[in-house]
Design a protein around this motif. Structure first.
Motif, PDB file in Angstrom:
ATOM      1  N   PRO A 160       0.818  -1.220   0.000  1.00  0.00           N
ATOM      2  CA  PRO A 160       0.000   0.000   0.000  1.00  0.00           C
ATOM      3  C   PRO A 160       0.854   1.274   0.000  1.00  0.00           C
ATOM      4  N   ALA A 161       1.982   1.253   0.704  1.00  0.00           N
ATOM      5  CA  ALA A 161       2.857   2.435   0.740  1.00  0.00           C
ATOM      6  C   ALA A 161       3.402   2.728  -0.655  1.00  0.00           C
ATOM      7  N   LEU A 162       3.822   1.699  -1.362  1.00  0.00           N
ATOM      8  CA  LEU A 162       4.335   1.894  -2.717  1.00  0.00           C
ATOM      9  C   LEU A 162       3.228   2.400  -3.648  1.00  0.00           C
ATOM     10  N   ARG A 163       2.043   1.867  -3.507  1.00  0.00           N
ATOM     11  CA  ARG A 163       0.908   2.276  -4.345  1.00  0.00           C
ATOM     12  C   ARG A 163       0.534   3.740  -4.099  1.00  0.00           C
ATOM     13  N   GLU A 164       0.539   4.161  -2.830  1.00  0.00           N
ATOM     14  CA  GLU A 164       0.086   5.506  -2.456  1.00  0.00           C
ATOM     15  C   GLU A 164       1.207   6.548  -2.428  1.00  0.00           C
ATOM     16  N   GLY A 165       2.459   6.086  -2.407  1.00  0.00           N
ATOM     17  CA  GLY A 165       3.581   7.027  -2.324  1.00  0.00           C
ATOM     18  C   GLY A 165       3.772   7.613  -0.937  1.00  0.00           C
ATOM     19  N   ARG A 166       3.126   7.025   0.035  1.00  0.00           N
ATOM     20  CA  ARG A 166       3.242   7.406   1.442  1.00  0.00           C
ATOM     21  C   ARG A 166       2.705   6.242   2.260  1.00  0.00           C
ATOM     22  N   PHE A 167       2.895   6.286   3.561  1.00  0.00           N
ATOM     23  CA  PHE A 167       2.444   5.176   4.397  1.00  0.00           C
ATOM     24  C   PHE A 167       0.967   5.315   4.713  1.00  0.00           C
ATOM     25  N   VAL A 168       0.261   4.210   4.578  1.00  0.00           N
ATOM     26  CA  VAL A 168      -1.174   4.128   4.864  1.00  0.00           C
ATOM     27  C   VAL A 168      -1.411   2.837   5.641  1.00  0.00           C
ATOM     28  N   ALA A 169      -2.619   2.679   6.161  1.00  0.00           N
ATOM     29  CA  ALA A 169      -2.953   1.447   6.885  1.00  0.00           C
ATOM     30  C   ALA A 169      -2.635   0.241   5.999  1.00  0.00           C
ATOM     31  N   PRO A 170      -2.072  -0.776   6.612  1.00  0.00           N
ATOM     32  CA  PRO A 170      -1.980  -1.087   8.034  1.00  0.00           C
ATOM     33  C   PRO A 170      -0.727  -0.547   8.738  1.00  0.00           C
ATOM     34  N   PHE A 171       0.030   0.356   8.098  1.00  0.00           N
ATOM     35  CA  PHE A 171       1.151   1.011   8.787  1.00  0.00           C
ATOM     36  C   PHE A 171       0.624   1.610  10.082  1.00  0.00           C
ATOM     37  N   SER A 172       1.360   1.450  11.172  1.00  0.00           N
ATOM     38  CA  SER A 172       0.918   1.941  12.468  1.00  0.00           C
ATOM     39  C   SER A 172       1.424   3.363  12.718  1.00  0.00           C
ATOM     40  N   PHE A 173       0.489   4.258  12.917  1.00  0.00           N
ATOM     41  CA  PHE A 173       0.834   5.631  13.282  1.00  0.00           C
ATOM     42  C   PHE A 173       0.884   5.788  14.795  1.00  0.00           C
ATOM     43  N   GLY A 174       0.731   4.684  15.516  1.00  0.00           N
ATOM     44  CA  GLY A 174       0.721   4.718  16.968  1.00  0.00           C
ATOM     45  C   GLY A 174       2.004   4.205  17.610  1.00  0.00           C
ATOM     46  N   ARG A 175       3.006   3.907  16.786  1.00  0.00           N
ATOM     47  CA  ARG A 175       4.275   3.443  17.357  1.00  0.00           C
ATOM     48  C   ARG A 175       5.434   4.048  16.580  1.00  0.00           C
ATOM     49  N   MET A 176       6.592   4.009  17.196  1.00  0.00           N
ATOM     50  CA  MET A 176       7.797   4.579  16.590  1.00  0.00           C
ATOM     51  C   MET A 176       8.168   3.832  15.311  1.00  0.00           C
ATOM     52  N   THR A 177       8.687   4.587  14.337  1.00  0.00           N
ATOM     53  CA  THR A 177       9.220   3.968  13.130  1.00  0.00           C
ATOM     54  C   THR A 177      10.689   4.376  13.000  1.00  0.00           C
ATOM     55  N   TRP A 178      11.541   3.420  12.691  1.00  0.00           N
ATOM     56  CA  TRP A 178      12.975   3.666  12.610  1.00  0.00           C
ATOM     57  C   TRP A 178      13.406   3.839  11.164  1.00  0.00           C
ATOM     58  N   ILE A 179      14.138   4.916  10.894  1.00  0.00           N
ATOM     59  CA  ILE A 179      14.668   5.171   9.560  1.00  0.00           C
ATOM     60  C   ILE A 179      16.194   5.105   9.624  1.00  0.00           C
ATOM     61  N   LYS A 180      16.780   4.613   8.539  1.00  0.00           N
ATOM     62  CA  LYS A 180      18.229   4.396   8.511  1.00  0.00           C
ATOM     63  C   LYS A 180      18.796   4.936   7.211  1.00  0.00           C
ATOM     64  N   PRO A 181      19.675   5.930   7.262  1.00  0.00           N
ATOM     65  CA  PRO A 181      20.298   6.426   6.032  1.00  0.00           C
ATOM     66  C   PRO A 181      21.321   5.458   5.440  1.00  0.00           C
ATOM     67  N   SER A 182      21.732   4.456   6.209  1.00  0.00           N
ATOM     68  CA  SER A 182      22.721   3.494   5.740  1.00  0.00           C
ATOM     69  C   SER A 182      22.047   2.252   5.168  1.00  0.00           C
ATOM     70  N   PHE A 183      22.196   2.054   3.873  1.00  0.00           N
ATOM     71  CA  PHE A 183      21.657   0.875   3.208  1.00  0.00           C
ATOM     72  C   PHE A 183      22.279  -0.400   3.776  1.00  0.00           C
ATOM     73  N   ARG A 184      23.593  -0.417   3.936  1.00  0.00           N
ATOM     74  CA  ARG A 184      24.262  -1.631   4.429  1.00  0.00           C
ATOM     75  C   ARG A 184      23.831  -1.983   5.843  1.00  0.00           C
ATOM     76  N   TRP A 185      23.596  -0.970   6.687  1.00  0.00           N
ATOM     77  CA  TRP A 185      23.165  -1.272   8.039  1.00  0.00           C
ATOM     78  C   TRP A 185      21.789  -1.933   8.015  1.00  0.00           C
ATOM     79  N   LEU A 186      20.895  -1.434   7.160  1.00  0.00           N
ATOM     80  CA  LEU A 186      19.580  -2.058   7.072  1.00  0.00           C
ATOM     81  C   LEU A 186      19.696  -3.470   6.504  1.00  0.00           C
ATOM     82  N   MET A 187      20.627  -3.692   5.587  1.00  0.00           N
ATOM     83  CA  MET A 187      20.814  -5.047   5.060  1.00  0.00           C
ATOM     84  C   MET A 187      21.251  -5.985   6.181  1.00  0.00           C
ATOM     85  N   HIS A 188      22.121  -5.494   7.038  1.00  0.00           N
ATOM     86  CA  HIS A 188      22.544  -6.285   8.198  1.00  0.00           C
ATOM     87  C   HIS A 188      21.343  -6.558   9.109  1.00  0.00           C
ATOM     88  N   ARG A 189      20.590  -5.520   9.414  1.00  0.00           N
ATOM     89  CA  ARG A 189      19.461  -5.612  10.349  1.00  0.00           C
ATOM     90  C   ARG A 189      18.354  -6.513   9.823  1.00  0.00           C
TER      91      ARG A 189
END
Length: 185
Positions: free
Chosen positions: A29-58
């Motif tokens: 749904p996020a890809l379709r809408e170009g932004r986050f929509v349900a079922p994405f939770s707006f009630g909890r923290m979301t973590w963003i990472k500028p490092s691609f390799r770190w996210l690959m590790h995670r």
């Protein structure tokens, strides 16, 4: 040995890319809408990472349950810097903070810890809608690239994989923001 804390990112004059990994139910749904929509939770923290390799590790190259789709989220630099200006380190008291930051060892393509740190930024409930509605300017699915890169690494073709990584260079933070998040340089 001194471990530098410096943000490295894919950025241009107005925006930068941060990475997130989600389950198909959130990513599609996020890809379709170009932004986050349900079922994405707006009630909890979301973590963003500028490092691609770190996210690959995670996310184990998008193989962990619930992290199968890897998204490149392009956001405004102004929004990123505003978030960092409001950040509190997870090493201290974070109660009531809008944004949390933590520094973890950057990772090689093979997952080994490197001699510098990468930042993770947690956008709290009070800013998630601002992040989504004002700061996000586009979302791209990197899952096919991630699958290709994981295959190259598995086959021992690390140099070829490294050439295909998203470009990341040191991000120039305003001095006060760098001080707030504990960044070097």
């Amino acid at each position: 040995m001194v471990m530098l804390r410096r943000i490295r990112a894919d950025f241009d004059a107005r925006s930068l890319v941060v990475y997130q990994a989600y389950a198909l139910a959130i990513a599609e749904p996020a890809l379709r809408e170009g932004r986050f929509v349900a079922p994405f939770s707006f009630g909890r923290m979301t973590w963003i990472k500028p490092s691609f390799r770190w996210l690959m590790h995670r996310s184990d190259w998008g193989r962990k349950a619930g992290q199968e789709r890897v998204l490149a989220v392009r956001m405004t630099r102004a929004g990123f810097e505003e978030a960092l200006a409001r950040a509190v380190s997870t090493e201290g008291s974070v109660a009531g903070a809008d944004v949390h930051v933590q520094w973890d060892p950057e990772r090689s393509v093979r997952g080994a810890a490197l001699n510098h740190y990468s930042i993770q930024v947690g956008i709290g409930r009070g800013l998630i809608r601002t992040f989504n509605e004002e700061w996000v300017v586009g979302i791209t699915d990197l899952t096919p690239l991630v699958r290709r890169l994981a295959g190259l690494v598995k086959d021992g073709r690390v140099a070829q994989a490294q050439r295909l990584l998203p470009p990341e260079k040191p991000y120039p933070l305003p001095t006060a923001v760098a001080r707030r998040v504990g960044a070097d340089g």
